[in-house]
Design a protein around this motif. Sequence first.
Motif, short mmCIF file in Angstrom:
data_model
loop_
_atom_site.label_atom_id
_atom_site.label_comp_id
_atom_site.label_asym_id
_atom_site.label_seq_id
_atom_site.Cartn_x
_atom_site.Cartn_y
_atom_site.Cartn_z
N MET A 31 0.85 -1.19 0.00
CA MET A 31 0.00 0.00 0.00
C MET A 31 0.88 1.23 0.00
SD MET A 31 -2.43 1.21 3.09
CE MET A 31 -3.04 2.88 3.13
N LYS A 32 0.44 2.28 -0.68
CA LYS A 32 1.18 3.53 -0.68
C LYS A 32 0.24 4.67 -0.30
CE LYS A 32 4.51 2.28 -4.28
NZ LYS A 32 5.06 2.66 -5.59
N PHE A 33 0.75 5.63 0.44
CA PHE A 33 0.00 6.85 0.65
C PHE A 33 0.93 8.02 0.49
CE2 PHE A 33 1.49 5.83 4.91
CZ PHE A 33 1.87 7.02 5.43
N GLN A 34 0.37 9.14 0.07
CA GLN A 34 1.21 10.29 -0.28
C GLN A 34 1.21 11.30 0.84
OE1 GLN A 34 1.05 11.30 -4.23
NE2 GLN A 34 2.46 13.00 -4.09
N PHE A 35 2.38 11.86 1.10
CA PHE A 35 2.53 12.93 2.08
C PHE A 35 3.11 14.13 1.38
CE2 PHE A 35 5.34 14.98 5.30
CZ PHE A 35 4.32 15.56 6.00
N GLY A 36 2.34 15.22 1.34
CA GLY A 36 2.82 16.42 0.67
C GLY A 36 2.96 16.19 -0.82
N LEU A 37 3.93 16.87 -1.44
CA LEU A 37 4.14 16.76 -2.88
C LEU A 37 5.50 16.17 -3.20
CD1 LEU A 37 2.76 20.27 -3.86
CD2 LEU A 37 1.60 18.09 -4.06
N ARG A 38 6.17 15.65 -2.19
CA ARG A 38 7.58 15.34 -2.37
C ARG A 38 7.85 13.87 -2.64
NH1 ARG A 38 6.75 18.44 1.81
NH2 ARG A 38 7.06 16.79 3.31
N ARG A 39 7.18 12.99 -1.90
CA ARG A 39 7.54 11.59 -2.04
C ARG A 39 6.40 10.71 -1.56
NH1 ARG A 39 9.99 13.58 2.45
NH2 ARG A 39 9.55 12.54 4.41
N ALA A 94 9.83 0.92 10.63
CA ALA A 94 10.39 2.21 11.06
C ALA A 94 10.04 3.31 10.06
CB ALA A 94 11.91 2.10 11.23
N MET A 95 10.07 3.00 8.76
CA MET A 95 9.68 3.97 7.75
C MET A 95 8.22 4.39 7.93
SD MET A 95 11.72 5.27 5.51
CE MET A 95 10.47 5.80 4.35
N ASN A 96 7.35 3.42 8.13
CA ASN A 96 5.93 3.73 8.33
C ASN A 96 5.75 4.63 9.54
OD1 ASN A 96 5.34 2.03 6.19
ND2 ASN A 96 4.84 0.29 7.49
N MET A 97 6.43 4.31 10.62
CA MET A 97 6.32 5.09 11.84
C MET A 97 6.87 6.51 11.61
SD MET A 97 7.47 4.10 15.72
CE MET A 97 9.24 4.07 15.35
N GLY A 98 8.00 6.61 10.93
CA GLY A 98 8.57 7.92 10.64
C GLY A 98 7.62 8.80 9.85
N SER A 99 6.94 8.21 8.86
CA SER A 99 6.05 9.00 8.01
C SER A 99 4.90 9.60 8.79
CB SER A 99 5.52 8.14 6.85
OG SER A 99 4.66 7.12 7.32
N VAL A 100 4.27 8.80 9.67
CA VAL A 100 3.14 9.35 10.42
C VAL A 100 3.60 10.24 11.57
CG1 VAL A 100 1.39 7.68 9.76
CG2 VAL A 100 2.94 7.12 11.62
N ALA A 104 -6.25 3.17 9.27
CA ALA A 104 -6.18 4.57 9.70
C ALA A 104 -5.55 5.44 8.62
CB ALA A 104 -5.39 4.68 11.01
N VAL A 105 -4.53 4.91 7.95
CA VAL A 105 -3.90 5.64 6.85
C VAL A 105 -4.90 5.83 5.72
CG1 VAL A 105 -2.16 5.51 5.03
CG2 VAL A 105 -1.54 4.97 7.39
N SER A 106 -5.64 4.78 5.40
CA SER A 106 -6.63 4.86 4.33
C SER A 106 -7.70 5.91 4.64
CB SER A 106 -7.29 3.49 4.13
OG SER A 106 -8.26 3.53 3.11
N ASP A 107 -8.06 6.04 5.94
CA ASP A 107 -9.06 7.01 6.37
C ASP A 107 -8.46 8.39 6.62
OD1 ASP A 107 -10.98 5.03 6.28
OD2 ASP A 107 -10.85 4.56 8.42
N LYS A 108 -7.15 8.52 6.44
CA LYS A 108 -6.42 9.76 6.71
C LYS A 108 -6.59 10.20 8.16
CE LYS A 108 -6.55 11.37 1.93
NZ LYS A 108 -6.89 12.48 0.99
N ASN A 109 -6.72 9.23 9.03
CA ASN A 109 -6.78 9.48 10.47
C ASN A 109 -5.36 9.28 11.01
OD1 ASN A 109 -7.10 9.50 13.23
ND2 ASN A 109 -8.96 8.25 13.24
N TYR A 110 -4.55 10.31 10.92
CA TYR A 110 -3.12 10.15 11.19
C TYR A 110 -2.80 10.08 12.68
CZ TYR A 110 -2.71 11.01 6.23
OH TYR A 110 -2.84 10.92 4.86
N THR A 111 -3.74 10.50 13.52
CA THR A 111 -3.54 10.32 14.96
C THR A 111 -3.59 8.84 15.30
OG1 THR A 111 -4.52 12.48 15.45
CG2 THR A 111 -4.40 10.89 17.26
#
Length: 363
Positions: free
Chosen positions: A1-9, A78-84, A43-50
């Motif tokens: 699964m992928k989700f986008q953060f901002g416009l960068r990556r 660790a990558m997933n945790m860093g992103s949120v 939660a990521v799919s729902d954009k519930n980042y808390t």
Amino acid sequence: MKFQFGLRRQFLATTLGLALASSFSLSVSASEFSDSYSAYQAAVSDKNYTDALKHAEQAYQLGKSLYPKGSIDIGNLAMNMGSVLEINGKKAEAFKAYTEALTIYQANFDDDAVELIDPLLGAADTATKPKLAREYFNDAIDIAEDTDNQMLLANTLMAAFDNLSHTPVYNRTIQKYAIRAFDIYEEELPEDALVRVKATYTVGMIRKSKKQNSQAIELLNKVVDQFSVLDYSHPYELASHAQLVELYERKGQSDKSTQHCIAIGSMRPWLDSQEQVPLFRLPPEYPISAARAGREGMVQISFIIDESGFVTEPKIVMSEGGSGFEKESLRAIKRWRFAPKFVDGKAVATPSKVQLDYTLAKS
């Protein structure tokens, strides 16, 4: 699964294999981890980042008991945790998670592996010191350069520009990141691709900062042309119109700036309760005689903003300090340009007023 953060990556929310039963700790069950990770994905799919952060941290801690130390699975967690963490504004903690992921990735992949780009960008984006961020970005760019993926290179270059352009390390090299990215977008993307249009605006502003005004005008007009076909106003369109007003006025081409003044007026509501901000403001000169005498002053002027955004009928309402301030104020304000007021879809002449204060720097 992928989700986008901002416009960068894009961050990878990798589906971790649960078939590693032989490596599981008896203290944590595979089902506990699976439930936590599934909750994170939902939660990521729902954009519930808390909630995404809570479950990402749970999955990371459980995963450390399930998977071998230093495994790529731990790196992915660790990558997933860093992103949120980053999305939730916890930059210091995000940086720690990204650098842990980077260390693991470096141990599992070659030095020039494309997989290293995401943790490098994450670490760069959350680093507290601009020089350190620049090092991470440069490493990511070097890897992207060695791939055949031009879009990956362009996106990496633009990510570096976006982050570093507002820091003390900003220089011509970083400007060239955006210019190179724009060149790639022109080759790879259609004219109306949003990422290309935004890069066009960015490079237009770089050209303006370097006083390459003709090139800036050409690029910013391209931005306006692309957004003009939309049925809504975009901030980049509004900003481009405003920049073009200034550029044309500085070239003495008021006839060409007029269309952009009118465009802004039609896009932006005029509030009678607020002071109208000029799109182009020629500052008055301080009267030499007053400066020599150490005299300060103030001038209030009433005027009409006509249907094309020109200042007409300027009149002195009140002044202090002498006629020299009045003369300079009238001379300057006749060159100002505004967005005209629109009523029922038509530009109308509107009264306005401004106060110009003349003060001397204190030694």
